[in-house]
Each structure stands twice: as C-alpha cells, then as structure tokens.
Design a protein around this motif. Sequence first.
Motif, PDB file in Angstrom:
ATOM      1  N   ILE A  39       0.864  -1.172   0.000  1.00  0.00           N
ATOM      2  CA  ILE A  39       0.000   0.000   0.000  1.00  0.00           C
ATOM      3  C   ILE A  39       0.904   1.226   0.000  1.00  0.00           C
ATOM      4  O   ILE A  39       1.701   1.434   0.924  1.00  0.00           O
ATOM      5  CB  ILE A  39      -0.922   0.009   1.230  1.00  0.00           C
ATOM      6  N   THR A  40       0.794   2.061  -1.026  1.00  0.00           N
ATOM      7  CA  THR A  40       1.735   3.152  -1.201  1.00  0.00           C
ATOM      8  C   THR A  40       1.117   4.309  -1.973  1.00  0.00           C
ATOM      9  O   THR A  40       0.209   4.108  -2.786  1.00  0.00           O
ATOM     10  CB  THR A  40       2.986   2.647  -1.959  1.00  0.00           C
ATOM     11  N   LEU A  41       1.615   5.499  -1.726  1.00  0.00           N
ATOM     12  CA  LEU A  41       1.245   6.657  -2.523  1.00  0.00           C
ATOM     13  C   LEU A  41       2.047   6.724  -3.815  1.00  0.00           C
ATOM     14  O   LEU A  41       1.757   7.547  -4.686  1.00  0.00           O
ATOM     15  CB  LEU A  41       1.471   7.946  -1.713  1.00  0.00           C
ATOM     16  N   PHE A  42       3.052   5.874  -3.940  1.00  0.00           N
ATOM     17  CA  PHE A  42       3.938   5.908  -5.098  1.00  0.00           C
ATOM     18  C   PHE A  42       4.116   4.511  -5.697  1.00  0.00           C
ATOM     19  O   PHE A  42       5.188   3.906  -5.577  1.00  0.00           O
ATOM     20  CB  PHE A  42       5.289   6.512  -4.709  1.00  0.00           C
ATOM     21  N   PRO A  43       3.081   3.989  -6.344  1.00  0.00           N
ATOM     22  CA  PRO A  43       3.182   2.646  -6.939  1.00  0.00           C
ATOM     23  C   PRO A  43       4.310   2.519  -7.957  1.00  0.00           C
ATOM     24  O   PRO A  43       4.847   1.430  -8.165  1.00  0.00           O
ATOM     25  CB  PRO A  43       1.809   2.458  -7.610  1.00  0.00           C
ATOM     26  N   ALA A  44       4.685   3.643  -8.587  1.00  0.00           N
ATOM     27  CA  ALA A  44       5.729   3.601  -9.607  1.00  0.00           C
ATOM     28  C   ALA A  44       7.092   3.240  -9.015  1.00  0.00           C
ATOM     29  O   ALA A  44       8.023   2.932  -9.762  1.00  0.00           O
ATOM     30  CB  ALA A  44       5.818   4.936 -10.336  1.00  0.00           C
ATOM     31  N   GLY A  62       6.978 -16.071 -12.090  1.00  0.00           N
ATOM     32  CA  GLY A  62       5.787 -16.345 -11.291  1.00  0.00           C
ATOM     33  C   GLY A  62       6.072 -17.072  -9.995  1.00  0.00           C
ATOM     34  O   GLY A  62       5.153 -17.577  -9.349  1.00  0.00           O
ATOM     35  N   ARG A  63       7.344 -17.111  -9.581  1.00  0.00           N
ATOM     36  CA  ARG A  63       7.680 -17.770  -8.308  1.00  0.00           C
ATOM     37  C   ARG A  63       7.198 -16.948  -7.117  1.00  0.00           C
ATOM     38  O   ARG A  63       7.022 -17.463  -6.026  1.00  0.00           O
ATOM     39  CB  ARG A  63       9.187 -18.005  -8.205  1.00  0.00           C
ATOM     40  N   TRP A  64       7.032 -15.648  -7.327  1.00  0.00           N
ATOM     41  CA  TRP A  64       6.415 -14.785  -6.331  1.00  0.00           C
ATOM     42  C   TRP A  64       5.688 -13.674  -7.082  1.00  0.00           C
ATOM     43  O   TRP A  64       5.914 -13.484  -8.283  1.00  0.00           O
ATOM     44  CB  TRP A  64       7.445 -14.219  -5.356  1.00  0.00           C
ATOM     45  N   ALA A  65       4.813 -12.976  -6.411  1.00  0.00           N
ATOM     46  CA  ALA A  65       4.006 -11.940  -7.051  1.00  0.00           C
ATOM     47  C   ALA A  65       4.080 -10.653  -6.245  1.00  0.00           C
ATOM     48  O   ALA A  65       4.221 -10.683  -5.011  1.00  0.00           O
ATOM     49  CB  ALA A  65       2.555 -12.391  -7.191  1.00  0.00           C
ATOM     50  N   LEU A  66       3.991  -9.527  -6.942  1.00  0.00           N
ATOM     51  CA  LEU A  66       4.038  -8.217  -6.307  1.00  0.00           C
ATOM     52  C   LEU A  66       2.863  -7.385  -6.791  1.00  0.00           C
ATOM     53  O   LEU A  66       2.701  -7.173  -7.996  1.00  0.00           O
ATOM     54  CB  LEU A  66       5.365  -7.528  -6.650  1.00  0.00           C
ATOM     55  N   GLU A  67       2.032  -6.933  -5.856  1.00  0.00           N
ATOM     56  CA  GLU A  67       0.867  -6.124  -6.174  1.00  0.00           C
ATOM     57  C   GLU A  67       0.950  -4.808  -5.414  1.00  0.00           C
ATOM     58  O   GLU A  67       1.289  -4.793  -4.231  1.00  0.00           O
ATOM     59  CB  GLU A  67      -0.428  -6.846  -5.797  1.00  0.00           C
ATOM     60  N   THR A  68       0.670  -3.704  -6.090  1.00  0.00           N
ATOM     61  CA  THR A  68       0.632  -2.410  -5.413  1.00  0.00           C
ATOM     62  C   THR A  68      -0.811  -1.930  -5.308  1.00  0.00           C
ATOM     63  O   THR A  68      -1.627  -2.158  -6.205  1.00  0.00           O
ATOM     64  CB  THR A  68       1.461  -1.355  -6.173  1.00  0.00           C
ATOM     65  N   ILE A  69      -1.106  -1.281  -4.205  1.00  0.00           N
ATOM     66  CA  ILE A  69      -2.414  -0.685  -3.971  1.00  0.00           C
ATOM     67  C   ILE A  69      -2.191   0.810  -3.768  1.00  0.00           C
ATOM     68  O   ILE A  69      -1.507   1.221  -2.814  1.00  0.00           O
ATOM     69  CB  ILE A  69      -3.100  -1.309  -2.743  1.00  0.00           C
ATOM     70  N   ASP A  70      -2.715   1.613  -4.681  1.00  0.00           N
ATOM     71  CA  ASP A  70      -2.490   3.054  -4.660  1.00  0.00           C
ATOM     72  C   ASP A  70      -3.339   3.697  -3.563  1.00  0.00           C
ATOM     73  O   ASP A  70      -4.569   3.734  -3.653  1.00  0.00           O
ATOM     74  CB  ASP A  70      -2.832   3.641  -6.027  1.00  0.00           C
ATOM     75  N   LEU A  71      -2.684   4.225  -2.538  1.00  0.00           N
ATOM     76  CA  LEU A  71      -3.402   4.820  -1.412  1.00  0.00           C
ATOM     77  C   LEU A  71      -4.202   6.040  -1.847  1.00  0.00           C
ATOM     78  O   LEU A  71      -5.253   6.345  -1.269  1.00  0.00           O
ATOM     79  CB  LEU A  71      -2.406   5.201  -0.320  1.00  0.00           C
ATOM     80  N   ARG A  72      -3.755   6.721  -2.892  1.00  0.00           N
ATOM     81  CA  ARG A  72      -4.462   7.923  -3.353  1.00  0.00           C
ATOM     82  C   ARG A  72      -5.872   7.591  -3.818  1.00  0.00           C
ATOM     83  O   ARG A  72      -6.780   8.428  -3.716  1.00  0.00           O
ATOM     84  CB  ARG A  72      -3.680   8.577  -4.499  1.00  0.00           C
ATOM     85  N   PRO A 102      -9.708   1.607   4.570  1.00  0.00           N
ATOM     86  CA  PRO A 102     -10.227   0.966   3.366  1.00  0.00           C
ATOM     87  C   PRO A 102      -9.135   0.346   2.492  1.00  0.00           C
ATOM     88  O   PRO A 102      -9.359  -0.671   1.838  1.00  0.00           O
ATOM     89  CB  PRO A 102     -10.934   2.120   2.637  1.00  0.00           C
ATOM     90  N   ALA A 103      -7.954   0.955   2.482  1.00  0.00           N
ATOM     91  CA  ALA A 103      -6.854   0.366   1.711  1.00  0.00           C
ATOM     92  C   ALA A 103      -6.427  -0.965   2.314  1.00  0.00           C
ATOM     93  O   ALA A 103      -6.148  -1.933   1.589  1.00  0.00           O
ATOM     94  CB  ALA A 103      -5.675   1.334   1.671  1.00  0.00           C
TER      95      ALA A 103
END
Length: 275
Positions: A39-44, A62-72, A102-103
Amino acid sequence: MGGPKPRSHGRLAASASTAPRELVGGRPRLAGAWTARVITLFPAAFPGPLGLSLTGRALAEGRWALETIDLRGFGIGRHRNVDDTPAGGGAGMVLRADVVGPALDQAAIGTPPDRARWPVVYLSPRGRPFDQQTARSWAAAEGVTLLCGRFEGVDQRVLDHYAVEEVSLGDFVLTGGEIAALAVLDATVRLLPGVLGNAASAEEESHAAGLLEHPHYTRPASWQGRQIPAVLTSGNHAQVAKWRREQSEALTRARRPDLWRRHLGRDDSGGEGGQ
C-alpha cells in the motif's frame, strides 16, 4: 483571435484506482506463489530493483508476485486528500484512518486472517528492528502486506484496529516507507524456494547463524601486493571451515558486540562459549 485556445498535447490525464495492480502483468503466477501487497502513494516505485537480477527473474517466472495498492485511490473528496493536520497541533501531516483503513480492507481480500500466515506490517522508524529471523518468518508465510507511510505517520487508531505490526530498518528516518519496503522484500524474497541459484548461499551468509559473514576472496591470487590467505588455497576443507568460523566470530565481536553477546547467550555447549 478570440477563439478557443488549442488544447495542449503535452499533458496526460491520470486517475487513481483502488484495485491492486499486479506488476510484471501477463506472466503466469505459479499456484500458491508467495505474494507481496504494498500500500503506497507511489506505486511507480515498484518493483524497482526487485525487478532486476535473481528477484526479478523469479518475479517474471511467477515464483512470487508483487501487487501495489495506490493509497491515493482511497483519498477523501475531489482532491483525494489522504492526510490532515495532527490532533493536538504540531508540524507535518498524518495519514487519515478513514483512508488507510479501506486500503487495508482492499489488501486483505483473499488473504488468511492468521497473521502468522500473512503478516500485515507498517514500515515505521519506531517499529521493532527487522532482522534475518523476520525475513525467514515472512518467507515461510503465504505472503505479506506492507503499508508505506508518509509525512509524520499514520493515525494510531487504524494501526490498533487492524493490529498492524510495526517494523523498522534501523534508528534513522526516511521520507517514506517505499525504500524500506523494497529492502525488506528483497531480504525475504531471496529466501523463497528457487529464487537463489545456490540454496547454500542463504545458509552461509551474514546473520544466517547469528554471526557476521567471513571475508571473501577470488582471483587473482595476488592483487596490489595482497595475497589470498594461504588456508583458502590449501585444499584442506576442514581448515577452511575453521578459518571462516574464526573470522566470522572475530568480525562479529569487533563490529557487532550486540550480536556477539546474543550468540554467547545461546551457545550450544551450555556455557558462555567464545572469549
């Protein structure tokens, strides 16, 4: 002369989304792959260096996965505000509970509630120190959610409500949690099965046995008048192991007396051990 001004073609319109964004999209994800949700304001900022070398290859495979959730995307009002002034006054701004909450709810979708199986962590300078044991514990879980702070911090109520664990890289302050998130993820992901080319590397490095790692040498045998220690080219594996152990102990004793004291306290011989 008074007609409408031409629209600039140099501007881009962007909108924040509350849906998690999977990085290195389009790649297959192995069944049960370890997953990080950030969870970040800077997904980039992600994957950043995690997309390089061994961790990057494992991410692409696909051995691991990385997902970002834009706090904005969870911001309040037309301007998507995520922070407000501190209650009681003071400098800086604080991330709002009604934004971070909510994030965290979004990040929790599809994850087990047991925090041993899926830790939920706020990267904070006041948290407990992150160490190799923590990395091993997270690598043994199914995944982890990391909350990257900004400004003065996060409303304490949301941390209490969601029982968020606070973890720190050390006794210093960063401008945000993104760099810390990259660091702890790198330390964790490299311990996942199949990420390192040589599994023994993770067993012999610094902190794996509670000690700092011994010095390393390679070719050429002589450089700037400095020689590789003779024991390392002797072919005597027992002597090499003994030398490396002695070097690890000496370095730990000199550079990290805190680790050395901890090592003495858990010596397998039943006594203090060492000198």
